[in-house]
Design a protein around this motif. Structure first.
Motif, PDB file in Angstrom:
ATOM      1  N   SER A  18       0.872  -1.166   0.000  1.00  0.00           N
ATOM      2  CA  SER A  18       0.000   0.000   0.000  1.00  0.00           C
ATOM      3  C   SER A  18       0.914   1.222   0.000  1.00  0.00           C
ATOM      4  O   SER A  18       1.824   1.314   0.843  1.00  0.00           O
ATOM      5  N   THR A  19       0.698   2.141  -0.931  1.00  0.00           N
ATOM      6  CA  THR A  19       1.559   3.332  -0.964  1.00  0.00           C
ATOM      7  C   THR A  19       1.394   4.144   0.322  1.00  0.00           C
ATOM      8  O   THR A  19       2.337   4.795   0.769  1.00  0.00           O
ATOM      9  N   ASN A  20       0.204   4.101   0.935  1.00  0.00           N
ATOM     10  CA  ASN A  20       0.033   4.811   2.213  1.00  0.00           C
ATOM     11  C   ASN A  20       0.935   4.214   3.287  1.00  0.00           C
ATOM     12  O   ASN A  20       1.547   4.929   4.071  1.00  0.00           O
ATOM     13  N   GLN A  42      -1.076  -2.173  -6.330  1.00  0.00           N
ATOM     14  CA  GLN A  42      -0.974  -2.460  -4.892  1.00  0.00           C
ATOM     15  C   GLN A  42      -1.592  -3.834  -4.638  1.00  0.00           C
ATOM     16  O   GLN A  42      -2.614  -4.167  -5.231  1.00  0.00           O
ATOM     17  N   ARG A  46      -5.553   0.131   0.605  1.00  0.00           N
ATOM     18  CA  ARG A  46      -6.522   0.324   1.684  1.00  0.00           C
ATOM     19  C   ARG A  46      -7.426   1.513   1.400  1.00  0.00           C
ATOM     20  O   ARG A  46      -7.006   2.517   0.838  1.00  0.00           O
ATOM     21  N   GLY A  47      -8.693   1.366   1.800  1.00  0.00           N
ATOM     22  CA  GLY A  47      -9.653   2.448   1.654  1.00  0.00           C
ATOM     23  C   GLY A  47     -10.097   2.942   3.023  1.00  0.00           C
ATOM     24  O   GLY A  47      -9.587   2.495   4.056  1.00  0.00           O
ATOM     25  N   ARG A  48     -11.043   3.857   3.033  1.00  0.00           N
ATOM     26  CA  ARG A  48     -11.558   4.391   4.293  1.00  0.00           C
ATOM     27  C   ARG A  48     -12.344   3.316   5.026  1.00  0.00           C
ATOM     28  O   ARG A  48     -12.868   2.390   4.443  1.00  0.00           O
ATOM     29  N   TRP A  53      -8.927  -1.296  -1.307  1.00  0.00           N
ATOM     30  CA  TRP A  53      -8.997  -0.497  -2.540  1.00  0.00           C
ATOM     31  C   TRP A  53      -8.231  -1.267  -3.596  1.00  0.00           C
ATOM     32  O   TRP A  53      -7.060  -1.578  -3.409  1.00  0.00           O
ATOM     33  N   LYS A 111     -17.981   6.939  -8.747  1.00  0.00           N
ATOM     34  CA  LYS A 111     -16.736   7.287  -8.062  1.00  0.00           C
ATOM     35  C   LYS A 111     -15.534   7.127  -8.987  1.00  0.00           C
ATOM     36  O   LYS A 111     -15.289   6.047  -9.517  1.00  0.00           O
ATOM     37  N   GLY A 114     -10.820   7.905  -4.767  1.00  0.00           N
ATOM     38  CA  GLY A 114     -11.005   7.785  -3.322  1.00  0.00           C
ATOM     39  C   GLY A 114      -9.787   8.358  -2.609  1.00  0.00           C
ATOM     40  O   GLY A 114      -8.677   8.357  -3.157  1.00  0.00           O
ATOM     41  N   ILE A 115     -10.020   8.828  -1.405  1.00  0.00           N
ATOM     42  CA  ILE A 115      -8.966   9.518  -0.652  1.00  0.00           C
ATOM     43  C   ILE A 115      -8.897   8.946   0.758  1.00  0.00           C
ATOM     44  O   ILE A 115      -9.930   8.803   1.429  1.00  0.00           O
ATOM     45  N   ILE A 130      -4.274   8.856  -2.413  1.00  0.00           N
ATOM     46  CA  ILE A 130      -5.302   9.070  -3.441  1.00  0.00           C
ATOM     47  C   ILE A 130      -5.240   7.923  -4.456  1.00  0.00           C
ATOM     48  O   ILE A 130      -4.161   7.564  -4.939  1.00  0.00           O
TER      49      ILE A 130
HETATM   50  C1  BTN Z   1     -11.590   5.183  -0.202  1.00  0.00           C
HETATM   51  O1  BTN Z   1     -12.307   5.657  -1.079  1.00  0.00           O
HETATM   52  O2  BTN Z   1     -12.024   4.363   0.608  1.00  0.00           O
HETATM   53  C2  BTN Z   1     -10.150   5.630  -0.133  1.00  0.00           C
HETATM   54  C3  BTN Z   1      -9.296   4.919  -1.130  1.00  0.00           C
HETATM   55  C4  BTN Z   1      -7.843   5.371  -1.097  1.00  0.00           C
HETATM   56  C5  BTN Z   1      -6.986   4.536  -2.009  1.00  0.00           C
HETATM   57  C6  BTN Z   1      -5.583   5.069  -2.133  1.00  0.00           C
HETATM   58  S1  BTN Z   1      -4.673   4.274  -3.417  1.00  0.00           S
HETATM   59  C7  BTN Z   1      -3.216   5.022  -2.875  1.00  0.00           C
HETATM   60  C8  BTN Z   1      -3.236   4.989  -1.363  1.00  0.00           C
HETATM   61  N1  BTN Z   1      -2.726   3.729  -0.873  1.00  0.00           N
HETATM   62  C9  BTN Z   1      -3.665   3.020  -0.238  1.00  0.00           C
HETATM   63  O3  BTN Z   1      -3.485   1.887   0.277  1.00  0.00           O
HETATM   64  N2  BTN Z   1      -4.827   3.678  -0.232  1.00  0.00           N
HETATM   65  C10 BTN Z   1      -4.702   4.960  -0.898  1.00  0.00           C
END
Ligand code: BTN
Length: 246
Positions: A18-20, A42, A46-48, A53, A111, A114-115, A130
């Protein structure tokens, strides 16, 4: 004064978990403001709210940027990022974007981005993650999301020959500009793109009519017992039952 640059230093991975996660590890080791991680793909995106994601390799811009020296307006950061993503999309493609609270970016109610903003406010840093669907084709969208998701390519009748890498610079510029906004300006820009305003919304505790956001970015909802504010961290919106005509 110009906005501090984002997107440098820049580390790109063909495949990341995951880049996050990678950006957070860099932030913990002291990487400077603007440090950015991207990936073609990835395997643990991961998402919110604990969601995953996923995006097909090479079709989405998957980017995580470290921001430091956050101030008291940082609670609005996830909203400011959504505005910047809208502005970036509109700069690179003939589309019009709206925002579904708190920060899903929509084109024609599907959509496109996602952020996920994560960080250590007490240490003054955050990672802005993002995922922006750029050149994804319909059959490449995740199963079950064919009607709910889109990409810049899918949203354009005559798709521009866009690749994720070409959107990176415009996105970093749009983000840097919005992060330099005085408190309140990004909030006003968010309100102009509010996709839910006046719509019926439901959550795991009730339903009502969306009525904008408060100064902290909480969703205001008019309910039968008055107006309440919903916190993005706690509430998951669901489809509301159709409004009964009276
Ligand atoms: C959402 O809509 O739930 C948020 C999604 C965010 C996805 C991005 S992709 C780049 C970064 N790395 C991740 O693991 N998640 C965010």
């Amino acid at each position: 004064m110009s906005a501090p640059r984002l997107g440098s230093p820049h580390v790109h991975h063909r495949l990341a978990d995951s880049t996050n996660e990678l950006a957070k590890r860099l932030a913990e080791r002291g990487a400077p403001h603007g440090t950015t991680v991207t990936a073609d793909e990835q395997h643990a995106g991961r998402g919110r709210q604990g969601r995953t994601w996923s995006a097909p390799a090479g079709r989405a811009l998957l980017v995580s940027t470290i921001v430091r020296d956050l101030d008291s307006a940082d609670r609005l950061l996830p909203l400011a990022v959504a505005v910047a993503v809208c502005e970036c999309c509109e700069a690179v493609a003939p589309v019009t974007c709206a925002i579904k609270w708190p920060n899903d970016v929509w084109i024609e109610r599907r959509k496109v981005a996602g952020i996920l903003v994560e960080g250590r406010p007490q240490e003054g840093w955050a990672v802005i993650g993002i995922g922006l669907n750029v050149s994804t084709r319909r059959d490449e969208l995740p199963a079950g999301l064919h009607d709910a998701a889109t990409s810049l390519r899918l949203a354009c009748p005559e798709p521009p020959p866009l690749e994720p890498a070409a959107v990176f610079g415009p996105l970093m510029d749009a983000l840097a500009a919005r992060l330099a906004d005085p408190p309140g300006r990004a909030r006003d820009a968010w309100a102009e793109r509010d996709a839910l305003l006046g719509e019926r919304v439901a959550w795991n505790g009730g339903e009502g009519t969306a009525a904008g956001i408060d100064i902290d970015g909480a969703l205001l909802v008019d309910t039968a017992s008055g107006q309440i504010a919903l916190d993005a961290g706690e509430v998951h919106l669901t489809a509301a039952a159709p409004k009964r005509e009276v």
